[in-house]
Design an enzyme around this catalytic site. Structure first.
Site, short mmCIF file in Angstrom:
data_model
loop_
_atom_site.label_atom_id
_atom_site.label_comp_id
_atom_site.label_asym_id
_atom_site.label_seq_id
_atom_site.Cartn_x
_atom_site.Cartn_y
_atom_site.Cartn_z
N SER A 181 0.97 -0.84 -0.46
CA SER A 181 -0.33 -0.19 0.14
C SER A 181 1.03 1.09 0.05
CB SER A 181 -1.01 -0.57 0.69
OG SER A 181 -1.94 -1.27 1.62
N1 SAH Z 1 -0.23 -5.03 3.81
C1 SAH Z 1 0.53 -5.20 2.60
C2 SAH Z 1 -0.53 -4.73 0.97
C3 SAH Z 1 -1.04 -5.93 1.37
S1 SAH Z 1 -1.93 -6.15 -0.43
C4 SAH Z 1 1.71 -3.75 3.23
O1 SAH Z 1 1.86 -3.66 3.61
O2 SAH Z 1 1.19 -3.02 2.63
C5 SAH Z 1 -3.51 -7.13 0.22
C6 SAH Z 1 -2.52 -8.85 0.07
O3 SAH Z 1 -4.20 -9.59 0.75
C7 SAH Z 1 -1.92 -9.12 -0.73
O4 SAH Z 1 -0.93 -9.49 -1.13
C8 SAH Z 1 -3.42 -10.77 -1.00
O5 SAH Z 1 -2.47 -11.22 -1.56
C9 SAH Z 1 -3.71 -10.76 0.07
N2 SAH Z 1 -5.36 -11.41 0.27
C10 SAH Z 1 -5.59 -11.44 -0.35
N3 SAH Z 1 -7.41 -12.25 -0.22
C11 SAH Z 1 -6.60 -12.67 0.81
C12 SAH Z 1 -7.54 -13.45 1.65
N4 SAH Z 1 -8.32 -14.11 2.15
N5 SAH Z 1 -6.81 -13.99 2.93
C13 SAH Z 1 -5.06 -13.72 3.26
N6 SAH Z 1 -4.85 -12.95 2.60
C14 SAH Z 1 -5.41 -11.98 0.78
#
Ligand code: SAH
Length: 217
Positions: A65
């Protein structure tokens, strides 16, 4: 001669220009983002862009993000050091590191196994893995075995609010979750109190889709 980037200066600049100037006020969040080396959480080829004001591709169709969004979500949760936190969507582990440096403990689920491994490695490498557990798997229904949580942060856009996340929230407790369609969402915040559930909208946002049982597939 190879120039070595001044990461601390880039970090300070990010905190001033992207966070403070946009009204992020929580000192713990500002301090966390001033100290956590975001350059080690982005893929090596994007290291020089680590402190830019935008999301960055982390592979597998996912992103880290924008720094402001990570700060806004962490601030919204009003962490005070005693909190047990659930994150859904660890990605590369950066937001987990930010929340983990404030909260008592963080458990973070990641549905892409390769990213779960990368998040674990990154957190270990920067020495932030002491109170953070990364679990590979679907977090759209939460993670019941460590519930209840004082704070839950969902980092992917959900079609609706999963009931199980509300169930796994402590009273008092706070949930922050982007809800909408696959492209655009509103960032909603839920305060669970003894008097009931209080919903608010924080901002419009654009997250990658939440997958899994309560997600889009
Ligand atoms: N927290 C991160 C943002 C990650 S983007 C940061 O530090 O910036 C969102 C993430 O959610 C992706 O890696 C995607 O693979 C994960 N994701 C999507 N659906 C999910 C689910 N049902 N359970 C766990 N992770 C999920």
């Amino acid at each position: 001669m190879k120039l070595i980037p001044d990461w601390a200066a880039q970090r300070r600049n990010m905190v001033e220009k992207q966070l403070r100037s946009r009204q992020i006020r929580d000192k713990r969040v500002l301090h966390a983002m001033q100290t956590i080396p975001r350059e080690y959480f982005v893929p090596p080829r994007y290291r020089n862009a680590a402190y830019t004001d935008q999301p960055i591709d982390i592979g597998y169709g996912q992103t880290i993000s924008q720094p402001y969004m990570t700060a806004l979500m962490a601030e919204t949760l009003e962490l005070d050091g005693s909190d047990s936190v659930l994150e859904v969507g660890a990605g590369c582990g950066y937001a987990a590191a930010v929340m983990g440096s404030i909260a008592k403990r963080v458990v973070s689920l990641e549905i892409v196994p390769e990213l779960a491994a990368i998040a674990r490695d990154n957190l270990h490498y920067v020495g932030r893995d002491g109170n953070i557990t990364i679990i590979g798997g679907d977090g759209s229904m939460g993670y019941a075995s460590r519930a209840p949580y004082d704070a839950i942060s969902v980092a992917a856009g959900a079609p609706h609010v999963p009931e199980s996340l509300i169930d796994q929230l402590n009273t008092p407790g706070t949930l922050v979750i982007p809800v909408g369609d696959r492209g655009d969402q509103e960032l909603r915040i839920l305060h669970k109190t003894r008097d009931g559930l209080l919903w608010n909208v924080v901002t419009q946002c654009r997250f990658v889709p939440l997958r899994g049982g309560e997600g889009w597939d």
